[in-house]
Structure formats: structure tokens, C-alpha cells
Design an enzyme around this catalytic site. Structure first.
Site, PDB file in Angstrom:
ATOM      1  N   ARG A   1     -24.307 -19.348  -2.425  1.00  0.00           N
ATOM      2  CA  ARG A   1     -24.009 -18.172  -1.629  1.00  0.00           C
ATOM      3  C   ARG A   1     -23.787 -18.712  -0.161  1.00  0.00           C
ATOM      4  O   ARG A   1     -24.695 -19.344   0.326  1.00  0.00           O
ATOM      5  CB  ARG A   1     -24.963 -16.898  -1.721  1.00  0.00           C
ATOM      6  CG  ARG A   1     -24.371 -15.682  -1.903  1.00  0.00           C
ATOM      7  CD  ARG A   1     -25.547 -14.697  -1.906  1.00  0.00           C
ATOM      8  NE  ARG A   1     -26.780 -14.711  -1.028  1.00  0.00           N
ATOM      9  CZ  ARG A   1     -27.375 -13.576  -0.601  1.00  0.00           C
ATOM     10  NH1 ARG A   1     -27.140 -12.498  -1.320  1.00  0.00           N
ATOM     11  NH2 ARG A   1     -28.618 -13.965   0.194  1.00  0.00           N
TER      12      ARG A   1
ATOM     13  N   TYR B   1     -32.508  -7.036   9.023  1.00  0.00           N
ATOM     14  CA  TYR B   1     -32.723  -8.432   9.141  1.00  0.00           C
ATOM     15  C   TYR B   1     -31.712  -9.389   8.739  1.00  0.00           C
ATOM     16  O   TYR B   1     -31.861 -10.468   8.886  1.00  0.00           O
ATOM     17  CB  TYR B   1     -33.966  -9.090   8.686  1.00  0.00           C
ATOM     18  CG  TYR B   1     -34.465  -8.642   7.171  1.00  0.00           C
ATOM     19  CD1 TYR B   1     -33.761  -9.216   6.263  1.00  0.00           C
ATOM     20  CD2 TYR B   1     -35.132  -7.444   6.767  1.00  0.00           C
ATOM     21  CE1 TYR B   1     -34.188  -8.823   4.750  1.00  0.00           C
ATOM     22  CE2 TYR B   1     -35.144  -7.254   5.353  1.00  0.00           C
ATOM     23  CZ  TYR B   1     -34.722  -7.726   4.460  1.00  0.00           C
ATOM     24  OH  TYR B   1     -34.860  -7.586   2.917  1.00  0.00           O
ATOM     25  N   LYS B   2     -30.563  -8.736   8.198  1.00  0.00           N
ATOM     26  CA  LYS B   2     -29.362  -9.735   7.510  1.00  0.00           C
ATOM     27  C   LYS B   2     -28.276  -9.683   9.015  1.00  0.00           C
ATOM     28  O   LYS B   2     -28.649 -10.301   9.970  1.00  0.00           O
ATOM     29  CB  LYS B   2     -28.681  -8.720   6.640  1.00  0.00           C
ATOM     30  CG  LYS B   2     -29.769  -8.954   5.294  1.00  0.00           C
ATOM     31  CD  LYS B   2     -29.381  -8.390   4.200  1.00  0.00           C
ATOM     32  CE  LYS B   2     -30.484  -8.480   2.917  1.00  0.00           C
ATOM     33  NZ  LYS B   2     -30.432  -7.451   2.090  1.00  0.00           N
TER      34      LYS B   2
ATOM     35  N   ASP C   1     -25.734   1.975   0.155  1.00  0.00           N
ATOM     36  CA  ASP C   1     -26.552   0.851   0.756  1.00  0.00           C
ATOM     37  C   ASP C   1     -25.938  -0.136   1.560  1.00  0.00           C
ATOM     38  O   ASP C   1     -24.917  -0.785   0.971  1.00  0.00           O
ATOM     39  CB  ASP C   1     -27.438   0.386  -0.359  1.00  0.00           C
ATOM     40  CG  ASP C   1     -28.383  -0.829   0.072  1.00  0.00           C
ATOM     41  OD1 ASP C   1     -28.225  -1.287   1.369  1.00  0.00           O
ATOM     42  OD2 ASP C   1     -29.596  -0.961  -0.596  1.00  0.00           O
TER      43      ASP C   1
ATOM     44  N   PHE D   1     -28.021  -4.504  -6.440  1.00  0.00           N
ATOM     45  CA  PHE D   1     -29.455  -5.325  -5.963  1.00  0.00           C
ATOM     46  C   PHE D   1     -30.612  -4.933  -6.702  1.00  0.00           C
ATOM     47  O   PHE D   1     -30.776  -3.401  -6.568  1.00  0.00           O
ATOM     48  CB  PHE D   1     -29.357  -5.088  -4.335  1.00  0.00           C
ATOM     49  CG  PHE D   1     -30.381  -6.164  -3.802  1.00  0.00           C
ATOM     50  CD1 PHE D   1     -30.125  -7.637  -3.413  1.00  0.00           C
ATOM     51  CD2 PHE D   1     -31.796  -5.618  -3.411  1.00  0.00           C
ATOM     52  CE1 PHE D   1     -30.992  -8.431  -2.979  1.00  0.00           C
ATOM     53  CE2 PHE D   1     -32.636  -6.670  -2.743  1.00  0.00           C
ATOM     54  CZ  PHE D   1     -32.538  -7.834  -2.638  1.00  0.00           C
TER      55      PHE D   1
HETATM   56  C1  LIG Z   1     -31.657  -7.168   1.167  1.00  0.00           C
HETATM   57  C2  LIG Z   1     -31.306  -5.748   0.438  1.00  0.00           C
HETATM   58  C3  LIG Z   1     -32.441  -5.086   0.698  1.00  0.00           C
HETATM   59  C4  LIG Z   1     -33.730  -5.213   1.282  1.00  0.00           C
HETATM   60  O1  LIG Z   1     -34.891  -4.237   0.901  1.00  0.00           O
HETATM   61  P1  LIG Z   1     -35.939  -4.415   1.695  1.00  0.00           P
HETATM   62  O2  LIG Z   1     -36.828  -3.161   1.105  1.00  0.00           O
HETATM   63  O3  LIG Z   1     -35.755  -4.182   3.248  1.00  0.00           O
HETATM   64  O4  LIG Z   1     -36.782  -5.667   1.368  1.00  0.00           O
HETATM   65  C5  LIG Z   1     -32.079  -3.524  -0.207  1.00  0.00           C
HETATM   66  N1  LIG Z   1     -31.088  -3.718  -0.900  1.00  0.00           N
HETATM   67  C6  LIG Z   1     -29.850  -4.420  -0.639  1.00  0.00           C
HETATM   68  C7  LIG Z   1     -28.522  -4.110  -1.469  1.00  0.00           C
HETATM   69  C8  LIG Z   1     -29.956  -5.677  -0.145  1.00  0.00           C
HETATM   70  O5  LIG Z   1     -29.159  -6.360  -0.100  1.00  0.00           O
END
Ligand SMILES: *Cc1c(COP(=O)(O)O)cnc(C)c1O
Length: 410
Positions: free
Chosen positions: A369, A220-221, A195, A125
Site C-alpha cells: 500500500r 492520526y491518519k 467512516d 475495515f
Molecule cells: C484506521 C481506521 C479505524 C481506526 O479505528 P480506531 O478505533 O481509531 O483504532 C477505523 N476504521 C477505519 C475504516 C480505519 O481505516
């Protein structure tokens, strides 16, 4: 039997059918984006109103004690702990995932003063990779190496300080073997940072069983904490005494309310805190997590695999959908809780689906997705989605100009 009838039968037999009642799902909406923003638990809405009207409105500053606002990072961490296989005092809720990565990477580096290499994966990511770039600005001696998935294990050598990986890939949905990779890295003296953004709340996790060093994850996911909900940090207890992190704000001080001029880190997981907790969003996340109280993650997993299998099979059987290339591998051991399909018109296909009430998302450059949240996604939603997709593709509705126009947030 047609697809919808098959789906209804599966829903009828599903042990998780009742958890959908804990959520608000808008009418005429089939939601497949819980991997980006979880749907709203009814309890979260109730708490939002209460925290604003009563706690902030009526009780004002006394709420820090009266409603235990000050304990929220810990109490929310405690609710996340069993979902990820951690102990109560190893998880804390705070900040965004990106910020937490920065803190955790520094903490891990403080345990490996003689090693200067960090390995991560190509296609990770972007924010995770951007944070590595930023880390290198403050630690120019670092060597950041990005490797392909297939080269991961071979890249683990004695000069590596940290292996930082995302457990489930946001694009493909590929899930790493956390136990095997953590073990292989630790054999070489490497600290492992996971992560969990696309796995916490979606797949069973047992961080302590896998002997994980550090992890971060997203509120939030699949944890349904609401837009911009606080993220979390896991740090194995064995590391708490030996680490330090650079965002040394007062909430991570051993005694914030003595107002000492010198920083002295708090003991335990609290040392990862920096500033004042986001009380409103953290309260909402706190309420949202209660949905998991009587839910077994093994049941969530079983249904998640069932939903994605049901969709993949239906797509494979349909001639109208032959132009969609499934990117997600169908091995149960390496599949997260989503399916990714590549198509040159993926963006417009997604827009055409959204116009019909089927909310999926698009990830550049060409991925449609579909996220499955077993707590509220039903087999019948999947059957209707497949039928809608067939009609969008057959009628080529993605070619309509309104579906081709790009929005700011995809
Ligand atoms: C959604 C996501 C994030 C989100 O990071 P924020 O700092 O909370 O916006 C980070 N890493 C991964 C792999 C994600 O899927």
C-alpha cells in the site's frame, strides 16, 4: 526526460510545495504511510512540549480553565468541521473511531425503533465490522448484512435501519460516491453512517451538502494528530434532539459539574462525549490541524490524484514491475489517496523498501500500500520510490531472510 527530472518539474509547479515545511520529515526518509500514521507537524511537537511542561507541569489543574482544556473536544471539532463540510456545532473530537462507531450506531438506531437491519460492505475495515458484532450482542434483534460493493444499492430496502460504509476502502483505495449512496439510502428511509478514516484530510468532503446523517473519522491518519490521536464524530444538527447514546458518561451530561445522580444528556453534539478528554493527545491534534488553515481541499485532491497517477503510469511502463498487479481503479471519481498493488511477496517487498528509507505498508493477505499525503509527499519522492521498487524487484532483494521475517505490526 527521466522520471526524477519530470518529478522535480512537477514539484516546482506545485501550489502545495510550501506545506511540507510545516512537517518534520526525517532525513533519508520518503514517507508513503500518512494513511496509517500522518507525519509530525512541527507545531504538534511544540504544543506537546508546552502542554506537558507549562500547562500540566506549571499550571496543574488550573489549566482546565486557564488553557481551556475542557473545551478541547469542541475546539478540535470546530477545526475539523470545515475539512469535512460540516457546521461548527456538528463535530466533536473524542475517543477512538471504533468507540465512536458504537455510539453513533446506537444513536442512529434510536431514530429507527421499528427497523432491525444494518447493512455494511464485505471488505470493510475489520474494526467497523467487529463493532457491529459487538452491537448485536447488546441488541440481539439486529440483523447484520454484509454485501459486495456491486450489490450495495440493490440491498437498500424498507426494513433497513442503517447503512454503514467506509468512504475510502483501506485496502483497495476505492472511494464510494457519498452523495449518490446517501441519497439512495435516504429514499428508503435508511440512516447513513460514513467512516471517514481514509478520507478526512485527504479528499474534499461536504457532509452537509450530501445530507449525511452521521459520520466518524480518525485523528492520526491524514489529520496528522499523532499516534492514537482522538477520533471524531459528526452528527447532523437535525438529529441532535431525537437521539441517545449508551456510553452516558459525565462529560456528555447536561451539567457535569453539578454532580447530579441522574444522567441527563447534554444538548447538541456534546451528548456524544463520555469521559475526560485525553488532553495531551487532543492538544497535539489541535495544533496539527492548523496546517489545514490556509489549504484548499481541492488543491490537496488535485495533487493527490496527480501523485497516484504519476506512480501508476511509471509502474505500468516498467517491465521490472510487471509482476505487481494494481488493485486500485484509476477512475478519478472513485480513487482515494493511495495505490494498492497485489503481489505474493508484498510483505517482503515492503520490508525491502523500508530498509532503503521508503516507508510504505503491507495489508494482508498480499497488498503493498502506497499512501499519498499531498501536504508533504513530493513527486520526487514518488520517482525515487519507483526507482527503488525497480531495483528491489530486479535484484529480488525481497528474498533476503531479514525482509521475510514478520513483525508484530504490519
Ligand atoms: C484506521 C481506521 C479505524 C481506526 O479505528 P480506531 O478505533 O481509531 O483504532 C477505523 N476504521 C477505519 C475504516 C480505519 O481505516
Amino acid at each position: 526526460m527521466n522520471l526524477l527530472d519530470q518529478a522535480k518539474q512537477k514539484d516546482h509547479a506545485c501550489p502545495l510545495a510550501h506545506t511540507r515545511d510545516a512537517f518534520y520529515i526525517p532525513a533519508n526518509t520518503h514517507y508513503f504511510d500518512g494513511n496509517s500514521l500522518g507525519a509530525m507537524p512541527l507545531a504538534a511537537k511544540k504544543r506537546a512540549i508546552e502542554v506537558v511542561e507549562t500547562q500540566w507541569g506549571e499550571h496543574l489543574i488550573t489549566s482546565w480553565n486557564r488553557h481551556q482544556w475542557i473545551d478541547l473536544p469542541h475546539s478540535v471539532g470546530k477545526k475539523i468541521a470545515p475539512i469535512i463540510g460540516a457546521d461548527d456545532d456538528e463535530v466533536i473530537a473524542c475517543d477512538a473511531t471504533s468507540v465512536n462507531l458504537y455510539k453513533v450506531l446506537h444513536a442512529a438506531l434510536s431514530l429507527a425503533p421499528n427497523r432491525h437491519r444494518i447493512i455494511s460492505e464485505k471488505g470493510n475495515f475489520p474494526t467497523d465490522l467487529y463493532m457491529l458484532e459487538g452491537l448485536k450482542q447488546t441488541r440481539p434483534e439486529l440483523d447484520i448484512t454484509l454485501v459486495e460493493k456491486a450489490q450495495l444499492i440493490d440491498s437498500l430496502s424498507d426494513d433497513v435501519a442503517i447503512l454503514m460504509l467506509t468512504h475510502v476502502n483501506f485496502r483497495s483505495g476505492y472511494m464510494h460516491d457519498m452523495h449518490a449512496i446517501t441519497h439512495a439510502a435516504q429514499q428508503k428511509g435508511i440512516l447513513v453512517v460514513w467512516d471517514l478514516a481514509h478520507s478526512a484530510g485527504a479528499v474534499p468532503l461536504n457532509l452537509n451538502d450530501a445530507n449525511v446523517d452521521f459520520a466518524v473519522g480518525c485523528g492520526y491518519k491524514y489529520l496528522n494528530g499523532g499516534p492514537g490521536a482522538p477520533a471524531f464524530i459528526f452528527a447532523a444538527k437535525r438529529h441532535h434532539d431525537g437521539i441517545s447514546q449508551p456510553l452516558s458518561g459525565w462529560m456528555g451530561h447536561a451539567s457535569p459539574f453539578t454532580f447530579d445522580e441522574k444522567y441527563q444528556k447534554a444538548s447538541g453534539i456534546r451528548q456524544f462525549l463520555t469521559g475526560t478528554p485525553n488532553v495531551i493527545s487532543m492538544s497535539v491534534l489541535d495544533a496539527a490541524l492548523d496546517v489545514f488553515e490556509n489549504v484548499k481541499m481541492t488543491q490537496v485532491r488535485e495533487k493527490s490524484l496527480g501523485l497516484s497517477r504519476f506512480m501508476a503510469d511509471a509502474v505500468a511502463k516498467s517491465d521490472a514491475l510487471a509482476s505487481l498487479t494494481r488493485v486500485t481503479e484509476m477512475d478519478d471519481a472513485t480513487r482515494g489517496s493511495q495505490l494498492a498493488f497485489a503481489h505474493p511477496e508484498a510483505y517482503a517487498i515492503c520490508q525491502a523498501l523500508i530498509a532503503e528509507g521508503f516507508i510504505a505498508d503491507f495489508r494482508a493477505p498480499n497488498i503493498l500500500r502506497i499512501g499519498f499525503t499531498p501536504l508533504y509527499t513530493r513527486y520526487q519522492d514518488v520517482a525515487l520510490l519507483v526507482n527503488a521498487l525497480i531495483s528491489v524487484m530486479t535484484e529480488k532483494r525481497y528474498l533476503l531472510p531479514e525482509h521475510q521475517a514478520k513483525h508484530t505490526v504490519t
